[in-house]
Design an enzyme around this catalytic site. Sequence first.
Site, PDB file in Angstrom:
ATOM      1  N   ASN A   9       0.864  -1.183   0.000  1.00 42.04           N
ATOM      2  CA  ASN A   9       0.000   0.000   0.000  1.00 42.04           C
ATOM      3  C   ASN A   9       0.896   1.228   0.000  1.00 42.04           C
ATOM      4  O   ASN A   9       1.474   1.585   1.029  1.00 42.04           O
ATOM      5  CB  ASN A   9      -0.904  -0.014   1.239  1.00 42.04           C
ATOM      6  CG  ASN A   9      -1.766   1.242   1.338  1.00 42.04           C
ATOM      7  OD1 ASN A   9      -1.877   2.021   0.394  1.00 42.04           O
ATOM      8  ND2 ASN A   9      -2.367   1.448   2.503  1.00 42.04           N
ATOM      9  N   TRP A  10       1.025   1.858  -1.157  1.00 45.09           N
ATOM     10  CA  TRP A  10       1.936   3.002  -1.278  1.00 45.09           C
ATOM     11  C   TRP A  10       1.371   4.252  -0.630  1.00 45.09           C
ATOM     12  O   TRP A  10       2.089   5.244  -0.490  1.00 45.09           O
ATOM     13  CB  TRP A  10       2.227   3.287  -2.758  1.00 45.09           C
ATOM     14  CG  TRP A  10       2.973   2.188  -3.457  1.00 45.09           C
ATOM     15  CD1 TRP A  10       3.451   1.019  -2.916  1.00 45.09           C
ATOM     16  CD2 TRP A  10       3.343   2.162  -4.843  1.00 45.09           C
ATOM     17  NE1 TRP A  10       4.078   0.264  -3.875  1.00 45.09           N
ATOM     18  CE2 TRP A  10       4.031   0.937  -5.067  1.00 45.09           C
ATOM     19  CE3 TRP A  10       3.165   3.035  -5.913  1.00 45.09           C
ATOM     20  CZ2 TRP A  10       4.529   0.583  -6.329  1.00 45.09           C
ATOM     21  CZ3 TRP A  10       3.651   2.687  -7.165  1.00 45.09           C
ATOM     22  CH2 TRP A  10       4.335   1.474  -7.368  1.00 45.09           C
ATOM     23  N   LYS A  11       0.090   4.240  -0.284  1.00 45.10           N
ATOM     24  CA  LYS A  11      -0.583   5.402   0.307  1.00 45.10           C
ATOM     25  C   LYS A  11      -0.372   6.625  -0.612  1.00 45.10           C
ATOM     26  O   LYS A  11      -0.311   6.461  -1.830  1.00 45.10           O
ATOM     27  CB  LYS A  11      -0.109   5.628   1.738  1.00 45.10           C
ATOM     28  CG  LYS A  11      -0.299   4.368   2.605  1.00 45.10           C
ATOM     29  CD  LYS A  11      -0.085   4.605   4.065  1.00 45.10           C
ATOM     30  CE  LYS A  11      -0.292   3.301   4.831  1.00 45.10           C
ATOM     31  NZ  LYS A  11      -0.199   3.494   6.296  1.00 45.10           N
ATOM     32  N   HIS A  95      -9.541   0.793   4.993  1.00 48.33           N
ATOM     33  CA  HIS A  95      -8.277   1.067   5.681  1.00 48.33           C
ATOM     34  C   HIS A  95      -8.535   2.020   6.847  1.00 48.33           C
ATOM     35  O   HIS A  95      -9.395   2.901   6.774  1.00 48.33           O
ATOM     36  CB  HIS A  95      -7.260   1.674   4.712  1.00 48.33           C
ATOM     37  CG  HIS A  95      -5.868   1.696   5.252  1.00 48.33           C
ATOM     38  ND1 HIS A  95      -5.434   2.663   6.134  1.00 48.33           N
ATOM     39  CD2 HIS A  95      -4.813   0.853   5.066  1.00 48.33           C
ATOM     40  CE1 HIS A  95      -4.173   2.421   6.458  1.00 48.33           C
ATOM     41  NE2 HIS A  95      -3.768   1.332   5.829  1.00 48.33           N
ATOM     42  N   GLU A  97      -7.064   4.520   7.858  1.00 47.29           N
ATOM     43  CA  GLU A  97      -6.942   5.933   7.524  1.00 47.29           C
ATOM     44  C   GLU A  97      -8.206   6.446   6.851  1.00 47.29           C
ATOM     45  O   GLU A  97      -8.588   7.609   7.051  1.00 47.29           O
ATOM     46  CB  GLU A  97      -5.705   6.140   6.641  1.00 47.29           C
ATOM     47  CG  GLU A  97      -4.412   5.932   7.414  1.00 47.29           C
ATOM     48  CD  GLU A  97      -3.214   5.580   6.569  1.00 47.29           C
ATOM     49  OE1 GLU A  97      -2.159   5.308   7.160  1.00 47.29           O
ATOM     50  OE2 GLU A  97      -3.335   5.562   5.319  1.00 47.29           O
ATOM     51  N   GLU A 167      -5.113  -5.030  10.675  1.00 45.45           N
ATOM     52  CA  GLU A 167      -4.149  -3.954  10.901  1.00 45.45           C
ATOM     53  C   GLU A 167      -4.426  -3.318  12.256  1.00 45.45           C
ATOM     54  O   GLU A 167      -5.319  -2.489  12.377  1.00 45.45           O
ATOM     55  CB  GLU A 167      -4.225  -2.918   9.779  1.00 45.45           C
ATOM     56  CG  GLU A 167      -5.636  -2.540   9.328  1.00 45.45           C
ATOM     57  CD  GLU A 167      -5.684  -1.232   8.560  1.00 45.45           C
ATOM     58  OE1 GLU A 167      -4.691  -0.896   7.918  1.00 45.45           O
ATOM     59  OE2 GLU A 167      -6.714  -0.548   8.642  1.00 45.45           O
ATOM     60  N   GLY A 173       2.604   2.730  10.963  1.00 48.24           N
ATOM     61  CA  GLY A 173       3.438   3.908  10.838  1.00 48.24           C
ATOM     62  C   GLY A 173       4.032   4.392  12.143  1.00 48.24           C
ATOM     63  O   GLY A 173       4.611   5.476  12.205  1.00 48.24           O
ATOM     64  N   SER A 212       3.217  -2.619  10.302  1.00 41.89           N
ATOM     65  CA  SER A 212       4.680  -2.453  10.354  1.00 41.89           C
ATOM     66  C   SER A 212       5.421  -3.772  10.180  1.00 41.89           C
ATOM     67  O   SER A 212       6.376  -4.068  10.910  1.00 41.89           O
ATOM     68  CB  SER A 212       5.097  -1.759  11.659  1.00 41.89           C
ATOM     69  OG  SER A 212       4.570  -0.451  11.722  1.00 41.89           O
ATOM     70  N   GLY A 233       2.931  -1.142   4.309  1.00 33.64           N
ATOM     71  CA  GLY A 233       2.915   0.289   4.074  1.00 33.64           C
ATOM     72  C   GLY A 233       4.290   0.806   3.714  1.00 33.64           C
ATOM     73  O   GLY A 233       4.763   0.651   2.598  1.00 33.64           O
ATOM     74  N   GLY A 234       4.972   1.419   4.684  1.00 32.99           N
ATOM     75  CA  GLY A 234       6.254   2.077   4.423  1.00 32.99           C
ATOM     76  C   GLY A 234       7.278   1.211   3.730  1.00 32.99           C
ATOM     77  O   GLY A 234       7.994   1.667   2.825  1.00 32.99           O
TER      78      GLY A 234
END
Length: 251
Positions: A9-11, A95, A97, A167, A173, A212, A233-234
Site C-alpha cells: 500500500n503506497w498510500k 483502511h 486511515e 491492521e 506507521g 509495520s 505500508g512504508g
Amino acid sequence: MRQPLVAGNWKMNGSLASVRELLAGLKAGIAEVKVAEVAVCPPAVFIPEVQAQLNGTPIAWGGQDVSVHESGAYTGEIAGSMLTDFGCKYVIIGHSERRTYHGETDMLVAEKFTAARKAGLVPLFCIGETQEERESGITEEVVARQIDAVIEHCGVDMLGEGVIAYEPVWAIGTGLTASPEQAQEVHAFIRGRVAKSSAAVAEGLRILYGGSMKPDNAAELLAKADIDGGLIGGASLAAKDFLGICTAAND
C-alpha cells in the site's frame, strides 16, 4: 494450502520518477519470490504507469479505494470499472486511515466490498483496533463488529471472495508491531469468527497482517498458522525491503 499474499500500500507517496525506479527494482528481483503472490496498490494517478510497467510480470496491482457508485456526479470518486479498465485485480477497502480521516463506517465499508466484487475486483478488507480499544480489552469485539457488517451485508460466501487484512491501528506507521503471538491470536479469532458462518470459507480465507511488517520480522510473522501474508505500508516503498518481505514467504 492458502497461497501467501504480500500487497504493498503506497498510500499518498511517490512521483513518476520514483514509481518507475521502484517498479524497476521490483521487476529485477521478483524471480526470487518463489511462493507468495505479490501486488502493489499505488495512488490512482500512477495506476496507468504501473499497468504499463508490470504487464506480463507476476506482480498484480490494485487501487487504494473504490466508490460504492458505478458512475455519476461523484467528484473525486473512482468506480470499480475504472480500476478494472486499467488491469487492477485488487482494491483496498476500509483502511483505518479511510475510517479515521474520512469517517467511513462499517456499513459503508460493507457497501464498498459489494461494489468491488460487482466490478470483479478482489477487496483487501482492512479491520483492526486502536490503541485505546486494545487497552480497553475490546479488540475482539471491534474486529467482530467489522467482520459481521460485511457478512450481514454481503453474505459469508462473498466475504470469502476477498482477503482480510488485520491492521492493529496502533502499529501503523508508529514503528510498533504486534508480536507474532499477538498477531496470531487475533488472526485465529478472525478465522474463528468467519467459521461461525462457514467453516469452508474460513479455511480458505487469506488473512494478512498489516502493522509495520518489515524484512526482519516478516519470517516470524508469516510462520504463524493463521497469518497468510502482509499488507505493507512504508516498507513497500523500497524495492529491497518489499522484496525481502515477499521472499520471507519462501521459507
